[in-house]
Design a protein around this motif. Structure first.
Motif, PDB file in Angstrom:
ATOM      1  N   GLU A 185       0.857  -1.278  -0.010  1.00 33.36           N
ATOM      2  CA  GLU A 185      -0.210  -0.045   0.054  1.00 33.36           C
ATOM      3  C   GLU A 185       0.829   1.232  -0.103  1.00 33.36           C
ATOM      4  O   GLU A 185       2.057   1.345   0.396  1.00 33.36           O
ATOM      5  N   ASP A 237      -3.488   1.764  -3.655  1.00 34.87           N
ATOM      6  CA  ASP A 237      -3.859   1.077  -2.688  1.00 34.87           C
ATOM      7  C   ASP A 237      -4.990   0.032  -2.981  1.00 34.87           C
ATOM      8  O   ASP A 237      -4.959  -1.093  -2.442  1.00 34.87           O
ATOM      9  N   GLU A 238      -6.124   0.333  -3.791  1.00 32.04           N
ATOM     10  CA  GLU A 238      -7.044  -0.783  -4.021  1.00 32.04           C
ATOM     11  C   GLU A 238      -6.594  -1.785  -4.721  1.00 32.04           C
ATOM     12  O   GLU A 238      -7.043  -3.020  -4.555  1.00 32.04           O
ATOM     13  N   ASP A 239      -5.700  -1.827  -5.521  1.00 34.21           N
ATOM     14  CA  ASP A 239      -4.947  -2.763  -6.393  1.00 34.21           C
ATOM     15  C   ASP A 239      -4.393  -3.840  -5.244  1.00 34.21           C
ATOM     16  O   ASP A 239      -4.544  -4.985  -5.528  1.00 34.21           O
ATOM     17  N   GLN A 268      -5.131  -4.050  -1.881  1.00 33.85           N
ATOM     18  CA  GLN A 268      -5.979  -4.746  -0.899  1.00 33.85           C
ATOM     19  C   GLN A 268      -7.037  -5.636  -1.443  1.00 33.85           C
ATOM     20  O   GLN A 268      -7.320  -6.425  -1.132  1.00 33.85           O
ATOM     21  N   LYS A 269      -7.327  -5.519  -2.837  1.00 34.61           N
ATOM     22  CA  LYS A 269      -8.121  -6.325  -3.550  1.00 34.61           C
ATOM     23  C   LYS A 269      -7.420  -7.406  -4.574  1.00 34.61           C
ATOM     24  O   LYS A 269      -8.003  -8.155  -4.988  1.00 34.61           O
TER      25      LYS A 269
END
Length: 402
Positions: A123, A141-143, A145-146
């Protein structure tokens, strides 16, 4: 004034024996150019290393457990959960926490395959790698986290695999853990690393970036944790806090926990390069002594050839100190001229080397001044004996000399 008359006489003597004077200067030219080139090369390398560390970020640090055994036990490794807890415990003091996990593997597009390096980013990926994105976007960050199968590709890889720089929206297959996994290209970046950094990273291996959560599973055990300290000036304080934190949470002796930073490594490399440059420069300076001996030798020949001239000058009223000054000035001029030519040659060598490797060279003004002054002093030192010999010549004997 008498000093200007001596300079005129010295210049006239040098012009009368151009080849001999040049060969006499040669030792000084080689010595001074070697010293300037080596010292400037050392200063240039120190500047390049400092800039590279600044580009990486002086806030970069990593921590690991220094095991006393031949293998690392589970308590001497780190999990993703421990890395997350560290980031939570340190709060805003840390901008990035990850494992800097990389692997060399195959990237495939249809029948085309290329060997690349794949690096995972945690992140806040831009804190760790501020890439020069030319198409698309950076990982976010979404890349991470998911665990999205998104990838940022190097420009050269995109051209090689797709025939175009803009490969955003294309898909590739990467071999991870013996499985071919499909990734979507969301960005293309241009590698702006210097030639030195590319060499340190293993040469021409192209690098792609993916979410670290894909490379590192929750049950993975890693040997070190990488982090970016938000305020690099607080590195010592953060080092104390992080070492104390892991000492408590892992129940390990503080002496076994090692934390190193980019700033510490930079200072160590700078000190090593400075010492190496000084030692090699001192060795190169030995050639100045050889050049000084050459000046002494030629001045002794000159005194012998001009014995009658010395006798005439003394007979006309020249004092001992006048003869001494004349020959000292000539020796200093030969040496200083060699020093200036050597300085120009040394600077040219450094400049050409810098252009060849694409590096901004560093040539300090004080090094040039010291080199020229030192060369003149060498000429005076080694020219003193021939000058004294000329000054003490008996005018009667000198006038009879043929």
């Amino acid at each position: 004034m008498l000093i200007f008359e001596n300079i005129r006489l010295a210049a006239s003597s040098i012009r009368a024996n151009k080849m001999r004077s040049f060969l006499t200067m040669l030792g000084m030219i080689i010595g001074i150019s070697s010293v300037i080139a080596i010292v400037s090369l050392g200063d240039t390398m120190r500047s390049v290393v400092a800039n590279e560390y600044k580009n990486v970020g002086l806030g970069l640090a990593y921590v690991y457990i220094n095991s006393q055994e031949d293998y690392l036990g589970e308590n001497e490794l780190f999990t993703q959960e421990e890395a997350d807890r560290l980031k939570e415990a340190m709060g805003d003091s840390l901008r990035y926490v990850g494992f800097n996990q990389s692997t060399r593997t195959d990237l495939s597009v249809g029948r085309r395959t290329s060997k690349i390096s794949v690096t995972g980013l945690a992140e806040n990926p831009t804190a760790m790698k501020n890439l020069n994105i030319i198409y698309g976007r950076m990982l976010n960050d979404e890349d991470v986290q998911k665990k999205r199968h998104h990838l940022v590709l190097q420009k050269e890889t995109a051209v090689n695999m797709f025939g175009t720089e803009n490969a955003v929206g294309e898909t590739v297959k990467i071999k991870l853990n013996n499985n071919l996994e499909e990734f979507l290209v969301v960005g293309v970046y241009q590698n702006t690393d210097s030639a030195l950094m590319k060499a340190l990273q293993g040469g021409s291996m192209e690098t792609a970036y993916i979410p670290e959560s894909i490379l590192v599973s929750p049950d993975s055990m890693m040997w070190s944790v990488y982090m970016i300290i938000n305020d690099a000036s607080q590195m010592d304080l953060m080092k104390e806090r992080i070492v104390s934190y892991f000492s408590r949470t892992k129940n390990i002796d503080r002496q076994s926990i090692v934390m190193s930073s980019a700033s510490e490594e930079m200072n160590m490399v700078d000190s090593m390069l400075g010492s190496l440059s000084a030692v090699v420069g001192a060795i190169a300076a030995i050639s100045l002594v050889v050049g000084g001996i050459g000046i002494m030798n030629i001045m002794l020949v000159s005194v012998t050839e001009r014995t009658r001239e010395i006798g005439i000058r003394k007979a006309l009223g020249a004092k001992t100190k006048d003869i001494l000054t004349q020959f000292l000035v000539e020796a200093a001029m030969i040496s200083a001229a060699g020093g200036m030519i050597g300085t120009a040659l040394g600077i040219s060598v450094v400049a050409i080397g810098g252009m060849a490797f694409g590096i901004t060279t560093v040539v300090k003004f004080q090094v040039i001044v010291i080199a020229v002054v030192f060369s003149a002093m060498v000429g005076l030192g080694f020219g003193l004996y021939p000058a004294r010999k000329a000054a003490k010549a008996d005018p009667v004997i000198a006038l009879r000399y043929e």
